[in-house]
Design a protein around this motif. Structure first.
Motif, PDB file in Angstrom:
ATOM      1  N   VAL A   7    -107.612  23.299 -73.922  1.00 58.06           N
ATOM      2  CA  VAL A   7    -108.215  23.660 -75.284  1.00 58.06           C
ATOM      3  C   VAL A   7    -108.646  24.765 -74.905  1.00 58.06           C
ATOM      4  O   VAL A   7    -108.885  25.321 -74.037  1.00 58.06           O
ATOM      5  N   TYR A   8    -108.120  25.375 -76.136  1.00 61.84           N
ATOM      6  CA  TYR A   8    -108.560  27.222 -76.647  1.00 61.84           C
ATOM      7  C   TYR A   8    -109.993  26.595 -77.538  1.00 61.84           C
ATOM      8  O   TYR A   8    -109.201  26.208 -78.270  1.00 61.84           O
ATOM      9  N   ILE A   9    -110.611  27.045 -77.501  1.00 56.18           N
ATOM     10  CA  ILE A   9    -111.964  27.170 -78.557  1.00 56.18           C
ATOM     11  C   ILE A   9    -111.369  28.677 -78.932  1.00 56.18           C
ATOM     12  O   ILE A   9    -110.857  29.559 -79.501  1.00 56.18           O
ATOM     13  N   GLU A  10    -110.296  28.102 -81.008  1.00 50.27           N
ATOM     14  CA  GLU A  10    -110.666  29.203 -81.633  1.00 50.27           C
ATOM     15  C   GLU A  10    -111.367  29.605 -82.469  1.00 50.27           C
ATOM     16  O   GLU A  10    -112.090  29.025 -83.077  1.00 50.27           O
ATOM     17  N   PRO A  11    -111.362  31.136 -82.437  1.00 57.12           N
ATOM     18  CA  PRO A  11    -112.120  31.824 -83.579  1.00 57.12           C
ATOM     19  C   PRO A  11    -112.269  31.631 -84.417  1.00 57.12           C
ATOM     20  O   PRO A  11    -112.771  31.508 -85.784  1.00 57.12           O
ATOM     21  N   GLU A  12    -111.251  31.337 -85.500  1.00 53.02           N
ATOM     22  CA  GLU A  12    -110.257  31.316 -86.758  1.00 53.02           C
ATOM     23  C   GLU A  12    -110.139  29.451 -86.951  1.00 53.02           C
ATOM     24  O   GLU A  12    -109.266  29.101 -86.383  1.00 53.02           O
ATOM     25  N   GLU A  13    -110.525  29.169 -88.391  1.00 52.50           N
ATOM     26  CA  GLU A  13    -109.792  28.200 -88.487  1.00 52.50           C
ATOM     27  C   GLU A  13    -108.751  27.397 -88.458  1.00 52.50           C
ATOM     28  O   GLU A  13    -107.651  26.460 -88.428  1.00 52.50           O
ATOM     29  N   ALA A  14    -107.937  28.589 -89.109  1.00 54.75           N
ATOM     30  CA  ALA A  14    -106.339  28.623 -90.069  1.00 54.75           C
ATOM     31  C   ALA A  14    -105.496  28.605 -88.676  1.00 54.75           C
ATOM     32  O   ALA A  14    -104.598  28.224 -88.755  1.00 54.75           O
ATOM     33  N   PHE A  15    -105.458  28.510 -87.701  1.00 53.23           N
ATOM     34  CA  PHE A  15    -104.838  28.885 -86.548  1.00 53.23           C
ATOM     35  C   PHE A  15    -105.356  27.643 -85.479  1.00 53.23           C
ATOM     36  O   PHE A  15    -104.078  27.666 -84.347  1.00 53.23           O
ATOM     37  N   ALA A  16    -105.968  27.321 -85.445  1.00 46.93           N
ATOM     38  CA  ALA A  16    -106.355  25.172 -84.796  1.00 46.93           C
ATOM     39  C   ALA A  16    -105.919  24.755 -85.649  1.00 46.93           C
ATOM     40  O   ALA A  16    -105.519  24.891 -86.408  1.00 46.93           O
ATOM     41  N   ASN A  17    -105.136  24.007 -84.202  1.00 50.09           N
ATOM     42  CA  ASN A  17    -104.546  22.172 -84.494  1.00 50.09           C
ATOM     43  C   ASN A  17    -105.784  21.451 -84.294  1.00 50.09           C
ATOM     44  O   ASN A  17    -105.257  20.142 -85.927  1.00 50.09           O
ATOM     45  N   LEU A  18    -107.024  21.146 -83.852  1.00 52.23           N
ATOM     46  CA  LEU A  18    -107.654  20.206 -84.591  1.00 52.23           C
ATOM     47  C   LEU A  18    -108.792  21.089 -84.970  1.00 52.23           C
ATOM     48  O   LEU A  18    -110.208  21.956 -84.443  1.00 52.23           O
ATOM     49  N   ILE A  19    -109.866  19.953 -86.026  1.00 53.24           N
ATOM     50  CA  ILE A  19    -111.210  20.792 -86.507  1.00 53.24           C
ATOM     51  C   ILE A  19    -111.902  20.089 -86.250  1.00 53.24           C
ATOM     52  O   ILE A  19    -111.627  18.544 -86.195  1.00 53.24           O
ATOM     53  N   VAL A  20    -113.021  20.649 -85.529  1.00 48.58           N
ATOM     54  CA  VAL A  20    -113.979  19.597 -84.341  1.00 48.58           C
ATOM     55  C   VAL A  20    -115.198  19.667 -85.249  1.00 48.58           C
ATOM     56  O   VAL A  20    -116.548  20.852 -85.312  1.00 48.58           O
ATOM     57  N   PHE A  21    -115.782  18.647 -85.186  1.00 46.10           N
ATOM     58  CA  PHE A  21    -117.389  18.214 -85.881  1.00 46.10           C
ATOM     59  C   PHE A  21    -117.810  17.678 -84.158  1.00 46.10           C
ATOM     60  O   PHE A  21    -117.599  16.531 -84.392  1.00 46.10           O
ATOM     61  N   LYS A  22    -119.499  18.568 -84.155  1.00 46.78           N
ATOM     62  CA  LYS A  22    -120.442  18.134 -82.990  1.00 46.78           C
ATOM     63  C   LYS A  22    -120.998  16.778 -83.712  1.00 46.78           C
ATOM     64  O   LYS A  22    -122.032  17.015 -84.231  1.00 46.78           O
ATOM     65  N   GLU A  23    -120.821  15.892 -83.170  1.00 50.95           N
ATOM     66  CA  GLU A  23    -122.080  14.227 -83.528  1.00 50.95           C
ATOM     67  C   GLU A  23    -122.615  14.407 -82.274  1.00 50.95           C
ATOM     68  O   GLU A  23    -122.494  14.602 -81.426  1.00 50.95           O
ATOM     69  N   ASN A  24    -123.420  13.898 -82.567  1.00 50.49           N
ATOM     70  CA  ASN A  24    -124.785  14.187 -82.036  1.00 50.49           C
ATOM     71  C   ASN A  24    -125.103  12.120 -81.408  1.00 50.49           C
ATOM     72  O   ASN A  24    -125.710  12.029 -79.942  1.00 50.49           O
ATOM     73  N   ASN A  25    -124.520  11.263 -81.645  1.00 51.80           N
ATOM     74  CA  ASN A  25    -124.463   9.999 -81.407  1.00 51.80           C
ATOM     75  C   ASN A  25    -122.644   9.219 -81.107  1.00 51.80           C
ATOM     76  O   ASN A  25    -121.771   9.863 -81.900  1.00 51.80           O
ATOM     77  N   LYS A  26    -122.325   9.435 -79.836  1.00 51.80           N
ATOM     78  CA  LYS A  26    -120.846   8.813 -79.607  1.00 51.80           C
ATOM     79  C   LYS A  26    -119.985   7.658 -80.143  1.00 51.80           C
ATOM     80  O   LYS A  26    -119.123   7.364 -80.698  1.00 51.80           O
ATOM     81  N   LEU A  27    -121.650   6.724 -81.215  1.00 51.06           N
ATOM     82  CA  LEU A  27    -121.212   5.588 -82.675  1.00 51.06           C
ATOM     83  C   LEU A  27    -120.032   6.171 -83.159  1.00 51.06           C
ATOM     84  O   LEU A  27    -119.624   5.534 -84.017  1.00 51.06           O
ATOM     85  N   PHE A  28    -120.515   7.466 -83.760  1.00 46.26           N
ATOM     86  CA  PHE A  28    -120.160   7.720 -85.149  1.00 46.26           C
ATOM     87  C   PHE A  28    -118.730   8.472 -84.578  1.00 46.26           C
ATOM     88  O   PHE A  28    -118.590   9.555 -85.519  1.00 46.26           O
ATOM     89  N   ALA A  29    -118.920   8.909 -83.461  1.00 42.41           N
ATOM     90  CA  ALA A  29    -117.920   9.581 -83.254  1.00 42.41           C
ATOM     91  C   ALA A  29    -115.779   8.769 -82.671  1.00 42.41           C
ATOM     92  O   ALA A  29    -115.746   8.428 -81.889  1.00 42.41           O
ATOM     93  N   ASP A  30    -115.657   8.307 -84.117  1.00 47.29           N
ATOM     94  CA  ASP A  30    -114.858   7.141 -84.515  1.00 47.29           C
ATOM     95  C   ASP A  30    -113.369   7.811 -85.127  1.00 47.29           C
ATOM     96  O   ASP A  30    -112.614   6.878 -84.891  1.00 47.29           O
ATOM     97  N   LYS A  31    -113.024   8.933 -85.573  1.00 48.82           N
ATOM     98  CA  LYS A  31    -111.799   9.456 -85.028  1.00 48.82           C
ATOM     99  C   LYS A  31    -111.528  10.583 -85.527  1.00 48.82           C
ATOM    100  O   LYS A  31    -112.697  11.721 -84.512  1.00 48.82           O
ATOM    101  N   ALA A  32    -110.536  11.032 -85.778  1.00 44.04           N
ATOM    102  CA  ALA A  32    -109.850  12.393 -85.137  1.00 44.04           C
ATOM    103  C   ALA A  32    -110.710  13.660 -85.317  1.00 44.04           C
ATOM    104  O   ALA A  32    -111.545  13.899 -87.024  1.00 44.04           O
TER     105      ALA A  32
END
Length: 124
Positions: free
Chosen positions: A57-82
């Motif tokens: 994976v490459y961490i893209e500095p710009e949102e426009a060129f990324a394949n996936l937008i990621v939000f960091k969850e604090n709890n694994k139970l809430f990380a339930d979708k792409a």
């Protein structure tokens, strides 16, 4: 006499079938679907462990060129979708281990971190 019988048995026995070693299938670059990655994720930076990772994976500095937008969850139970990832403390506790590269050309897909949970997900 025993050695003679053993030699004869080995001479007339059918040849054993060639054994094959199962080699894990490696998907070609670009065939990873980042939309299916969610849950706990460990980001590997050690190049010696690159072969043990699910993808690069490459961490893209710009949102426009990324394949996936990621939000960091604090709890694994809430990380339930792409796009919703919970950082794993080590690779043994992670659902996915991804190698982070600094070269965009070597990456299977790129991600961009967001601070808004509703923006997380795949880009169509």
């Amino acid at each position: 006499m025993f050695s003679f019988l053993l030699s004869a048995l080995l001479a007339f026995a059918p040849a054993p079938a060639a054994t094959t070693v199962a080699v894990p299938a490696v998907a070609p670059a670009g065939s990873y679907d980042p939309c299916k990655i969610f849950g706990s994720v460990y980001l590997e930076t050690d190049p010696r462990r690159r072969g043990n990772c699910f993808g690069v994976v490459y961490i893209e500095p710009e949102e426009a060129f990324a394949n996936l937008i990621v939000f960091k969850e604090n709890n694994k139970l809430f990380a339930d979708k792409a796009g919703l990832w919970a950082e794993a403390p080590n690779r043994e506790f992670a659902d996915y281990a991804l190698f982070v590269t600094t070269d965009r050309g070597q990456a299977d897909f790129s991600i961009h971190y967001t601070t808004v949970r509703s923006f997380a997900g795949c880009k169509n």
